[in-house]
Design an enzyme around this catalytic site. Structure first.
Site, PDB file in Angstrom:
ATOM      1  N   ARG A  10      15.151   6.452   6.948  1.00  0.00           N
ATOM      2  CA  ARG A  10      15.210   7.031   8.276  1.00  0.00           C
ATOM      3  C   ARG A  10      16.043   6.205   9.243  1.00  0.00           C
ATOM      4  NH1 ARG A  10      11.533   8.761   5.615  1.00  0.00           N
ATOM      5  NH2 ARG A  10      11.041   6.615   5.145  1.00  0.00           N
ATOM      6  N   THR A  11      15.777   4.909   9.324  1.00  0.00           N
ATOM      7  CA  THR A  11      16.453   4.105  10.347  1.00  0.00           C
ATOM      8  C   THR A  11      17.948   4.038  10.100  1.00  0.00           C
ATOM      9  OG1 THR A  11      14.443   2.786  10.660  1.00  0.00           O
ATOM     10  CG2 THR A  11      16.493   1.872  11.501  1.00  0.00           C
ATOM     11  N   LYS A  64      25.723 -13.274  -3.092  1.00  0.00           N
ATOM     12  CA  LYS A  64      26.501 -14.439  -3.504  1.00  0.00           C
ATOM     13  C   LYS A  64      26.125 -15.684  -2.691  1.00  0.00           C
ATOM     14  CE  LYS A  64      30.456 -11.366  -4.352  1.00  0.00           C
ATOM     15  NZ  LYS A  64      31.846 -11.047  -3.955  1.00  0.00           N
TER      16      LYS A  64
END
Length: 307
Positions: A51-52, A80
């Site tokens: 949703r966000t 990394k």
């Protein structure tokens, strides 16, 4: 240049301006469809989100802007070993504004210290989620017509629930707001929130594990899930996950003008037989979230004069 790391970064006046702008966009979205032409939003999501992240992307696209970013730490250079500080330095060369979600509390604050573009905290650990708070405030204001003089019930995981922490911090700034804090003993609000916010500001509140008892008093019931990802062991999660389940029978105890909110996703804390109740507005709440984020993006980019 402004960042939004905590709801407290905005004054009451600024909050009200953003909410008013959100309501104006809802009424005439076409008027705002080119405000961000030529602008780019970077979504830096080190933690999964549906949703966000999509709400931010939808907001920027609705404003005529473009989006770029990543949806997990594994798909970024964080895998990394790149630091948040270095990542934001790089992203500042690519975008005009960014939204960051991170599992570590304080990561967006670190990013804001090194960023050349506005940083929006899209959730940091169990700490803050200010744009969900904007969504919640816009929902409440649009449905109730006010943000003061009300009793708000918060139910479920109040210890790790960053949406709960952010909403409490925002709502205590309005007059005559009372909280009913409903949770198992293990998931009560953190001590700092109780002592430094509620007690320090003399806010009226009740801590309880009885949902049914307080249902008739509520203007808003804010349900939350017990968050599996915040637990250190599976046994505690399984023991607590079904502590409170809102169903049709419990809804019969509530007033006709009480609304149920939930930041989503839900697991089983709200029964599906509640979904058809007109007071259940958690899916409508998602809709309000797009407009709240559109208003915030316009504000932080300094584009209100173009509206």
């Amino acid at each position: 240049m402004r960042h939004l790391i905590s709801p407290l970064d905005l004054s009451i006046e600024e909050l009200d301006e953003i909410l008013s702008l959100g309501q104006a966009i809802m009424q005439n979205p076409e008027k705002y469809s080119h405000v961000c032409d030529g602008k780019k939003l970077a979504t830096l999501f080190y933690e999964p989100s549906t949703r966000t992240r999509l709400s931010f992307e939808s907001a920027m696209l609705n404003l005529g802007g473009k989006v770029l970013g990543f949806s997990s730490a594994d798909s970024s250079s964080a895998s990394k070993g790149e630091s948040v500080a270095d990542t934001i330095r790089v992203i500042s060369s690519f975008a005009d504004i960014c939204a960051m979600r991170h599992p570590k509390e304080g990561a967006p604050t670190v990013a804001s210290m090194y960023s050349k573009i506005p940083v929006i905290n899209a959730g940091d650990g169990g700490h803050n989620h200010p744009t969900q708070t904007l969504t919640d405030l816009l929902t409440i204001k649009s449905l109730k017509g006010r943000l003061d003089n009300m009793t708000i019930g918060m139910c479920g995981d109040l210890k790790f629930g960053r949406t709960v922490h952010s909403l409490i911090n925002a709502m205590v700034r309005y007059e005559n707001v009372r909280f009913i804090l409903i949770s198992p003993n293990e998931l009560k609000i953190p001590d700092y929130l109780r002592q430094e916010v509620l007690d320090a500001k003399n806010i009226e509140y009740v801590e309880t594990n009885e949902l049914e008892k307080y249902m008739p008093e509520l203007d808003i019931l804010y349900m939350t899930r017990v968050q599996r990802e915040r637990f250190f062991n599976e046994e505690d999660y399984i023991r607590l996950k079904d502590s409170f389940i809102l169903d049709r029978e419990k809804m019969k105890l509530a007033r006709d003008d009480m609304y149920v909110l939930h930041p989503l996703p839900r697991v089983n804390e709200i029964s599906t037989d509640v979904d058809d109740d007109p007071r259940a507005v958690y899916f409508e709440q998602v809709h309000y979230g797009v407009y709240a984020r559109m208003a915030l993006i316009i504000t932080l980019l300094g584009l209100k004069d173009k509206c």
